[in-house]
Design a protein around this motif. Sequence first.
Motif, mmCIF file in Angstrom:
data_model
loop_
_atom_site.group_PDB
_atom_site.id
_atom_site.type_symbol
_atom_site.label_atom_id
_atom_site.label_comp_id
_atom_site.label_asym_id
_atom_site.label_seq_id
_atom_site.Cartn_x
_atom_site.Cartn_y
_atom_site.Cartn_z
ATOM 1 N N ARG A 49 0.826 -1.213 0.000
ATOM 2 C CA ARG A 49 0.000 0.000 0.000
ATOM 3 C C ARG A 49 0.864 1.267 0.000
ATOM 4 O O ARG A 49 0.555 2.239 -0.691
ATOM 5 C CB ARG A 49 -0.919 -0.020 1.222
ATOM 6 N N ASN A 60 12.083 -3.266 7.690
ATOM 7 C CA ASN A 60 12.867 -4.098 6.773
ATOM 8 C C ASN A 60 13.663 -3.166 5.840
ATOM 9 O O ASN A 60 13.096 -2.584 4.907
ATOM 10 C CB ASN A 60 11.946 -5.014 5.966
ATOM 11 N N ASP A 66 -0.934 -2.930 10.758
ATOM 12 C CA ASP A 66 -1.942 -2.168 11.520
ATOM 13 C C ASP A 66 -1.554 -1.886 12.977
ATOM 14 O O ASP A 66 -1.816 -0.803 13.501
ATOM 15 C CB ASP A 66 -3.272 -2.947 11.551
ATOM 16 N N LYS A 126 -6.293 2.920 7.041
ATOM 17 C CA LYS A 126 -7.179 2.205 7.946
ATOM 18 C C LYS A 126 -6.530 0.880 8.302
ATOM 19 O O LYS A 126 -5.721 0.407 7.504
ATOM 20 C CB LYS A 126 -8.562 1.975 7.336
ATOM 21 N N ARG A 133 -0.936 -13.961 5.329
ATOM 22 C CA ARG A 133 -0.063 -12.839 5.701
ATOM 23 C C ARG A 133 -0.149 -12.522 7.186
ATOM 24 O O ARG A 133 -0.793 -13.209 7.964
ATOM 25 C CB ARG A 133 -0.475 -11.597 4.894
ATOM 26 N N TYR A 138 8.789 -8.740 -1.617
ATOM 27 C CA TYR A 138 8.768 -9.612 -0.426
ATOM 28 C C TYR A 138 9.859 -10.690 -0.455
ATOM 29 O O TYR A 138 10.665 -10.768 0.464
ATOM 30 C CB TYR A 138 7.396 -10.268 -0.266
HETATM 31 N N1 LIG Z 1 -7.359 1.397 2.215
HETATM 32 C C1 LIG Z 1 -7.155 0.261 1.598
HETATM 33 O O1 LIG Z 1 -7.912 -0.127 0.734
HETATM 34 C C2 LIG Z 1 -5.960 -0.567 1.965
HETATM 35 C C3 LIG Z 1 -5.530 -1.594 1.124
HETATM 36 C C4 LIG Z 1 -4.410 -2.340 1.504
HETATM 37 C C5 LIG Z 1 -3.769 -2.066 2.697
HETATM 38 N N2 LIG Z 1 -4.207 -1.058 3.495
HETATM 39 C C6 LIG Z 1 -3.516 -0.770 4.769
HETATM 40 O O2 LIG Z 1 -2.170 -0.410 4.487
HETATM 41 C C7 LIG Z 1 -1.317 -0.876 5.534
HETATM 42 C C8 LIG Z 1 -0.177 -1.691 4.922
HETATM 43 O O3 LIG Z 1 -0.703 -2.839 4.310
HETATM 44 P P1 LIG Z 1 0.090 -3.584 3.124
HETATM 45 O O4 LIG Z 1 -0.896 -4.394 2.396
HETATM 46 O O5 LIG Z 1 0.929 -2.600 2.404
HETATM 47 O O6 LIG Z 1 1.026 -4.560 3.978
HETATM 48 P P2 LIG Z 1 2.549 -4.959 3.661
HETATM 49 O O7 LIG Z 1 2.832 -6.124 4.511
HETATM 50 O O8 LIG Z 1 2.760 -5.050 2.199
HETATM 51 O O9 LIG Z 1 3.363 -3.681 4.161
HETATM 52 C C9 LIG Z 1 3.510 -3.358 5.522
HETATM 53 C C10 LIG Z 1 4.918 -2.792 5.702
HETATM 54 O O10 LIG Z 1 5.049 -2.344 7.059
HETATM 55 C C11 LIG Z 1 6.352 -2.715 7.489
HETATM 56 N N3 LIG Z 1 6.347 -2.737 8.954
HETATM 57 C C12 LIG Z 1 5.860 -3.693 9.787
HETATM 58 N N4 LIG Z 1 5.998 -3.328 11.075
HETATM 59 C C13 LIG Z 1 6.587 -2.102 11.050
HETATM 60 C C14 LIG Z 1 6.977 -1.213 12.079
HETATM 61 N N5 LIG Z 1 6.791 -1.484 13.370
HETATM 62 N N6 LIG Z 1 7.556 -0.048 11.706
HETATM 63 C C15 LIG Z 1 7.762 0.251 10.388
HETATM 64 N N7 LIG Z 1 7.401 -0.562 9.380
HETATM 65 C C16 LIG Z 1 6.811 -1.728 9.704
HETATM 66 C C17 LIG Z 1 6.600 -4.059 6.838
HETATM 67 O O11 LIG Z 1 7.975 -4.393 6.803
HETATM 68 C C18 LIG Z 1 6.007 -3.825 5.461
HETATM 69 O O12 LIG Z 1 6.954 -3.323 4.559
HETATM 70 C C19 LIG Z 1 -2.195 -1.672 6.493
HETATM 71 O O13 LIG Z 1 -2.525 -0.883 7.606
HETATM 72 C C20 LIG Z 1 -3.435 -1.977 5.678
HETATM 73 O O14 LIG Z 1 -4.599 -2.056 6.483
HETATM 74 C C21 LIG Z 1 -5.273 -0.305 3.145
#
Ligand SMILES: NC(=O)c1ccc[n+]([C@@H]2O[C@H](COP(=O)([O-])OP(=O)(O)OC[C@H]3O[C@@H](n4cnc5c(N)ncnc54)[C@H](O)[C@@H]3O)[C@@H](O)[C@H]2O)c1
Length: 445
Positions: free
Chosen positions: A51, A77, A116, A137, A207, A286
């Motif tokens: 995201r 990471n 989250d 969110k 995941r 990833y």
């Molecule tokens: N609004 C939407 O439609 C929508 C869609 C997808 C995801 N999201 C939200 O976006 C966020 C990310 O989701 P994603 O699908 O990209 O997941 P993802 O796993 O691809 O990315 C999450 C990233 O956060 C990093 N991370 C984890 N813990 C951390 C920390 N303590 N400090 C810093 N970085 C950290 C991970 O290494 C990873 O790179 C989530 O909160 C998800 O709910 C929203």
Amino acid sequence: MDPKRPFTRRDFVKTTGGAAVGASLLPLAASAAESSVGKKRRYAIVGTGDRGSKMWGRPVRENYSDLIDFVGLCDINPKRAASAAKWLGVTCPTFTSFDEMCDKVKPNLLMVTTVDAFHHEYIVKALDRGIDVMTEKPMVIDETQCQAVLDAEKRNNRKIVVTFNYRFSPKHQKIKEILMSGAIGKVKSVDFHWYLDTTHGADYFRRWHRLREKSGSLWVHKATHHFDLINWWLDADPVEVVAKGDLGFYGKNNSFRHTHCRPCPYKKECKFYWDITQDPEMVARYVNNEDADGYLRDGCVWKEDINIFDTMGALVSYSNGATMTYSLNTYMPIEGYRLAFNGDKGRLEIRDWERQPWEVTEESSIDIIPNFGKPEHVPMPKADSGHGGGDSRLQELIFRKPANVPAHLALPGSRAGALACLTGIAARKSVDEKKAVKIADIIKL
Ligand SMILES: NC(=O)c1ccc[n+]([C@@H]2O[C@H](COP(=O)([O-])OP(=O)(O)OC[C@H]3O[C@@H](n4cnc5c(N)ncnc54)[C@H](O)[C@@H]3O)[C@@H](O)[C@H]2O)c1
């Protein structure tokens, strides 16, 4: 969305209509005037996964570089942050420490897109540093985190933005406009049933989302979208939730399992086998970065550590007297939702078709059925960007700040973020404690 033709201010106004209202909560928000005197926002992202890269990274660089300078990317990471910078096409430094990033590159606008469970940490730190904050969110995953965010806003006299993209898709705006028009009178009850299929639904169980300590469970991670839509559509607050939830399909409910798909000995018989190596973008984001944090993107959907629900149902009551029967199922042969608003003058019926094993002529069908009189079928345009067209409209509203945005399309803030999460938190509590849960008993808003 056509990357060569970004969603424009004119498109936004055309699909939203309505009166002029200041829409942004971000006090230092960039504008064309600011950019013309060289005052771009100093933009940073924490959480550089899917995201962070695909919604708040590359498209922002491509479409809003006149308003935004990328000054830093942060992720636990370091390899993912570096590969994200490359994929985004930015040259800013990358960090594993948020504090170091803030000290060194001094962002004044932050996007939070981490797992989250960590959103609140960065929201609070950024607010305490005087940085404008937007968060994906769910805003938070429990009531303690929620209180911390609200307290940080208060002591810093600042407001965050919660990026509820679903509100901004044309079909969801059309539903809001029909309800506001009074076409079905006062809404007394809502039927809302969301179906995730064996592709999208299963992916949550591969995941980090599979662990409630990371995602708050799908009651919070996923249903937050739906609960926010309902709060917004009804213009009401949730009051009480009674819910049931079960893990009856994924996780422990299979005779075989492995760590993840690539080395799995059950590839042939497992219906959920997924070869991540077929997708170069997934490999870059990833697989190539696994050695830095051990995170397996193609995790087994049968893992015994899965502790979220895959089958959920709730009855929610609202401050305007309406009730909602809600369900979320995650292993369906179809993807989409059925939704109906039952009013004292009629019924508004919606069927959203996202994926099904047959052809459909409409992506969503909307019918206004008065108690007495002729029903009306409302034609809907096809979505022109991600999440039903909501993604590009939300970006435009945040970064370009178009004029003439109607009040009901103002950017959602922490109150909306909290109420949506709290509905899910209350549902989770209700399942755990086997009783009805009042939102006011969890937190004082
Ligand atoms: N609004 C939407 O439609 C929508 C869609 C997808 C995801 N999201 C939200 O976006 C966020 C990310 O989701 P994603 O699908 O990209 O997941 P993802 O796993 O691809 O990315 C999450 C990233 O956060 C990093 N991370 C984890 N813990 C951390 C920390 N303590 N400090 C810093 N970085 C950290 C991970 O290494 C990873 O790179 C989530 O909160 C998800 O709910 C929203």
